[in-house]
Design a protein around this motif. Structure first.
Motif, PDB file in Angstrom:
ATOM      1  N   GLU A  30       0.734  -1.147  -0.211  1.00 51.04           N
ATOM      2  CA  GLU A  30      -0.027   0.049  -0.095  1.00 51.04           C
ATOM      3  C   GLU A  30       0.892   1.575   0.079  1.00 51.04           C
ATOM      4  O   GLU A  30       0.593   2.313  -0.374  1.00 51.04           O
ATOM      5  CB  GLU A  30      -1.081  -0.037   1.167  1.00 51.04           C
ATOM      6  CG  GLU A  30      -2.142  -1.101   1.062  1.00 51.04           C
ATOM      7  CD  GLU A  30      -2.994  -1.090   2.354  1.00 51.04           C
ATOM      8  OE1 GLU A  30      -2.488  -0.206   3.462  1.00 51.04           O
ATOM      9  OE2 GLU A  30      -3.739  -2.048   2.353  1.00 51.04           O
ATOM     10  N   ARG A  31       2.023   1.172   0.815  1.00 47.72           N
ATOM     11  CA  ARG A  31       2.986   2.264   0.697  1.00 47.72           C
ATOM     12  C   ARG A  31       4.148   2.134  -0.256  1.00 47.72           C
ATOM     13  O   ARG A  31       4.870   2.995  -0.865  1.00 47.72           O
ATOM     14  CB  ARG A  31       3.377   2.365   2.190  1.00 47.72           C
ATOM     15  CG  ARG A  31       2.116   3.069   2.824  1.00 47.72           C
ATOM     16  CD  ARG A  31       2.997   3.813   4.334  1.00 47.72           C
ATOM     17  NE  ARG A  31       1.907   4.170   5.233  1.00 47.72           N
ATOM     18  CZ  ARG A  31       2.214   5.123   6.401  1.00 47.72           C
ATOM     19  NH1 ARG A  31       3.363   5.209   6.673  1.00 47.72           N
ATOM     20  NH2 ARG A  31       1.143   5.153   7.215  1.00 47.72           N
ATOM     21  N   ASN A  32       4.574   0.870  -0.389  1.00 51.16           N
ATOM     22  CA  ASN A  32       5.737   0.453  -1.131  1.00 51.16           C
ATOM     23  C   ASN A  32       5.411  -0.540  -2.227  1.00 51.16           C
ATOM     24  O   ASN A  32       5.544  -1.629  -2.040  1.00 51.16           O
ATOM     25  CB  ASN A  32       6.845  -0.120  -0.020  1.00 51.16           C
ATOM     26  CG  ASN A  32       7.278   1.007   0.879  1.00 51.16           C
ATOM     27  OD1 ASN A  32       6.900   0.795   2.128  1.00 51.16           O
ATOM     28  ND2 ASN A  32       8.200   1.829   0.702  1.00 51.16           N
ATOM     29  N   VAL A  66       9.928   0.542   5.974  1.00 52.52           N
ATOM     30  CA  VAL A  66       8.420   0.125   5.548  1.00 52.52           C
ATOM     31  C   VAL A  66       7.483   0.235   6.830  1.00 52.52           C
ATOM     32  O   VAL A  66       8.071   0.106   7.911  1.00 52.52           O
ATOM     33  CB  VAL A  66       8.620  -1.162   4.832  1.00 52.52           C
ATOM     34  CG1 VAL A  66       9.417  -1.421   3.584  1.00 52.52           C
ATOM     35  CG2 VAL A  66       9.065  -2.278   5.770  1.00 52.52           C
ATOM     36  N   PHE A  67       6.243   0.178   6.367  1.00 53.12           N
ATOM     37  CA  PHE A  67       5.166   0.449   7.113  1.00 53.12           C
ATOM     38  C   PHE A  67       4.147  -0.932   7.210  1.00 53.12           C
ATOM     39  O   PHE A  67       3.578  -1.020   6.061  1.00 53.12           O
ATOM     40  CB  PHE A  67       4.327   1.502   7.108  1.00 53.12           C
ATOM     41  CG  PHE A  67       5.277   2.936   7.548  1.00 53.12           C
ATOM     42  CD1 PHE A  67       5.115   3.399   8.990  1.00 53.12           C
ATOM     43  CD2 PHE A  67       5.905   3.605   6.796  1.00 53.12           C
ATOM     44  CE1 PHE A  67       5.703   4.476   9.268  1.00 53.12           C
ATOM     45  CE2 PHE A  67       6.786   4.703   7.307  1.00 53.12           C
ATOM     46  CZ  PHE A  67       6.775   5.168   8.471  1.00 53.12           C
ATOM     47  N   ILE A  77       2.872   0.766  12.079  1.00 54.99           N
ATOM     48  CA  ILE A  77       4.364   0.529  12.645  1.00 54.99           C
ATOM     49  C   ILE A  77       5.214   0.666  11.581  1.00 54.99           C
ATOM     50  O   ILE A  77       5.130  -0.334  10.584  1.00 54.99           O
ATOM     51  CB  ILE A  77       4.228  -1.078  13.157  1.00 54.99           C
ATOM     52  CG1 ILE A  77       3.031  -1.337  14.135  1.00 54.99           C
ATOM     53  CG2 ILE A  77       5.386  -1.261  13.972  1.00 54.99           C
ATOM     54  CD1 ILE A  77       3.108  -0.216  15.476  1.00 54.99           C
ATOM     55  N   ARG A  78       6.274   1.066  12.198  1.00 55.50           N
ATOM     56  CA  ARG A  78       7.393   1.483  11.043  1.00 55.50           C
ATOM     57  C   ARG A  78       8.475   0.160  11.340  1.00 55.50           C
ATOM     58  O   ARG A  78       8.939   0.092  12.573  1.00 55.50           O
ATOM     59  CB  ARG A  78       8.035   2.958  11.276  1.00 55.50           C
ATOM     60  CG  ARG A  78       9.158   2.872  10.474  1.00 55.50           C
ATOM     61  CD  ARG A  78       9.727   4.720  10.553  1.00 55.50           C
ATOM     62  NE  ARG A  78      10.295   4.667  12.007  1.00 55.50           N
ATOM     63  CZ  ARG A  78      11.611   4.274  12.155  1.00 55.50           C
ATOM     64  NH1 ARG A  78      12.347   3.774  11.320  1.00 55.50           N
ATOM     65  NH2 ARG A  78      12.063   4.505  13.696  1.00 55.50           N
ATOM     66  N   PHE A  79       9.055  -0.230  10.400  1.00 53.32           N
ATOM     67  CA  PHE A  79      10.141  -1.126  10.402  1.00 53.32           C
ATOM     68  C   PHE A  79      11.434  -0.832   9.714  1.00 53.32           C
ATOM     69  O   PHE A  79      11.139  -0.470   8.365  1.00 53.32           O
ATOM     70  CB  PHE A  79       9.742  -2.712   9.891  1.00 53.32           C
ATOM     71  CG  PHE A  79       8.693  -3.132  10.571  1.00 53.32           C
ATOM     72  CD1 PHE A  79       9.092  -4.258  11.740  1.00 53.32           C
ATOM     73  CD2 PHE A  79       7.390  -3.140  10.693  1.00 53.32           C
ATOM     74  CE1 PHE A  79       8.236  -4.785  12.752  1.00 53.32           C
ATOM     75  CE2 PHE A  79       6.472  -3.770  11.370  1.00 53.32           C
ATOM     76  CZ  PHE A  79       6.886  -4.435  12.604  1.00 53.32           C
ATOM     77  N   SER A  80      12.493  -0.456  10.510  1.00 51.05           N
ATOM     78  CA  SER A  80      13.760  -0.143   9.510  1.00 51.05           C
ATOM     79  C   SER A  80      14.474  -1.445   8.809  1.00 51.05           C
ATOM     80  O   SER A  80      14.186  -2.664   9.069  1.00 51.05           O
ATOM     81  CB  SER A  80      14.669   0.100  10.550  1.00 51.05           C
ATOM     82  OG  SER A  80      14.214   1.356  11.330  1.00 51.05           O
TER      83      SER A  80
END
Length: 357
Positions: free
Chosen positions: A146-148, A182-183, A187-190
């Motif tokens: 959805e975002r990437n 990425v989200f 929640i954000r993940f490095s």
């Protein structure tokens, strides 16, 4: 019968020698036409990569075989790889082209079809950690897209021989440059670059292949003996199969293991095969050795220059001290200058007798 060396030959020896001479002549006369080379076999082995993490692992092999025959035709062989992708040996370039046009297989979406050993410069892999084991990989990919949109697939990493699932997930991207984060929901993940460990065979302990493909001799990873791991016996010291050191072959401090780690980094960074990465690392190693030799020569030259400078400094100090002592009792400035000039000329003539002043 007497041979060339003057000794008598037995009938069996004469017969064997005659047979060897005949076979040598036959060998020399066959396949020696100049200008002809053996034709290179085309690379018809391909890998079908799927979007889902498990690929076609859970599909019935018979159903998979029927689907391959229906879409591609009769092929040489097929093998499901550890990552769920499919290795296929085609019979012609036509079959390769048919495989490349496939959108899916057994309701599993195909991401890419590439030839074995083919460079892929538009892909990258990254790792995120802390993903709960309850999260389904298919749902994860759909949410991340959805975002990437460049995300192609995800696979949960495992550990140990039992292949226990972990909270670390491997992400695959369609772009050469992967995102830093990425989200998943909010929640954000490095994302960090995926660096695979060196591939080591658990049979012969050599690097670059796995036990299923091994044709070498069995060796213990701990002591290099011809037995299974853990059956070394009492009092047997560790011995590395790679370098001969007093440690197991899996020791990260081993020089060969360090070299293989560099090979893996080169493979990932330059997007090349394992064999090509080995060549690059070996070439850099050789260049490094020659550079080290040049540095040693330069270092020695610099030492010689520094020694020469120190000698000249000592001579200059001695000269100045002598002039000061010689002119200490002279009251006239003119006489003092004349003495200094004569002393300087004398010193120059002594060090450079062929030069005129």
């Amino acid at each position: 019968m007497v041979g060339k060396d003057g000794k008598k030959q037995r009938p069996a020896e004469r017969k064997r020698k005659k047979g060897n001479e005949e076979s040598t002549e036959d060998t020399d006369n066959e396949g020696t036409e100049e200008g002809k080379e053996a034709p290179k076999r085309p690379n018809l082995n391909i890998i079908i990569r799927f979007d889902e993490g498990d690929g076609v692992k859970k599909i019935d092999p018979l159903k998979l075989t029927k689907a391959l025959k229906a879409h591609i035709g009769e092929i040489k062989h097929a093998k499901i790889l550890r990552d769920g992708n499919l290795l296929i040996g085609c019979n012609s370039e036509g079959q390769v082209e048919k495989a490349k046009k496939l959108g899916g297989l057994c309701k599993v979406k195909i991401r890419a079809v590439v030839k074995v050993g083919e460079k892929i410069n538009n892909e990258s892999k990254g790792i995120i950690t802390g993903v709960p084991l309850s999260v389904n990989m298919k749902d994860l990919v759909e949410n991340l897209k959805e975002r990437n949109k460049e995300i192609k697939g995800a696979r949960r990493m495992t550990r140990g021989a039992e292949r226990i699932e972990t909270e670390t997930v491997l992400l695959e991207f369609e772009t050469k440059e992967m995102p830093r984060e990425v989200f998943f929901g909010l929640i954000r993940f490095s994302v960090r670059e995926y660096m695979p460990k060196p591939v080591r065979c658990f049979n012969c302990q050599e690097f670059g292949h796995i036990a299923k493909m091994c044709k070498g001799k069995r060796r213990c990873a701990r002591c290099s003996g011809d037995h299974e791991y853990g059956k070394c016996g009492v009092g047997v010291k560790p011995k590395c199969c790679s370098c001969g050191g007093e440690h197991s072959v899996a020791f990260w401090g081993c020089e060969v293991m360090k070299q293989q780690t560099i090979v893996q980094k080169t493979k990932v960074a330059q997007k090349v095969t394992y064999a090509e990465a080995c060549k690059v690392v070996e070439k850099e190693k050789q260049n490094g050795k020659s550079l080290t030799g040049e540095k040693q020569i330069i270092s020695k030259v610099m030492e010689m220059v520094e020694m020469k400078i120190e000698e000249e400094k000592k001579k200059m100090v001695t000269f100045i001290a002598g002039v000061i002592n010689a002119t200490s009792d002279v009251k006239s400035k003119t006489e003092r200058i004349q003495i200094i000039v004569k002393a300087a000329c004398h010193s120059c003539l002594h060090n450079n007798p062929n030069k005129e002043y």
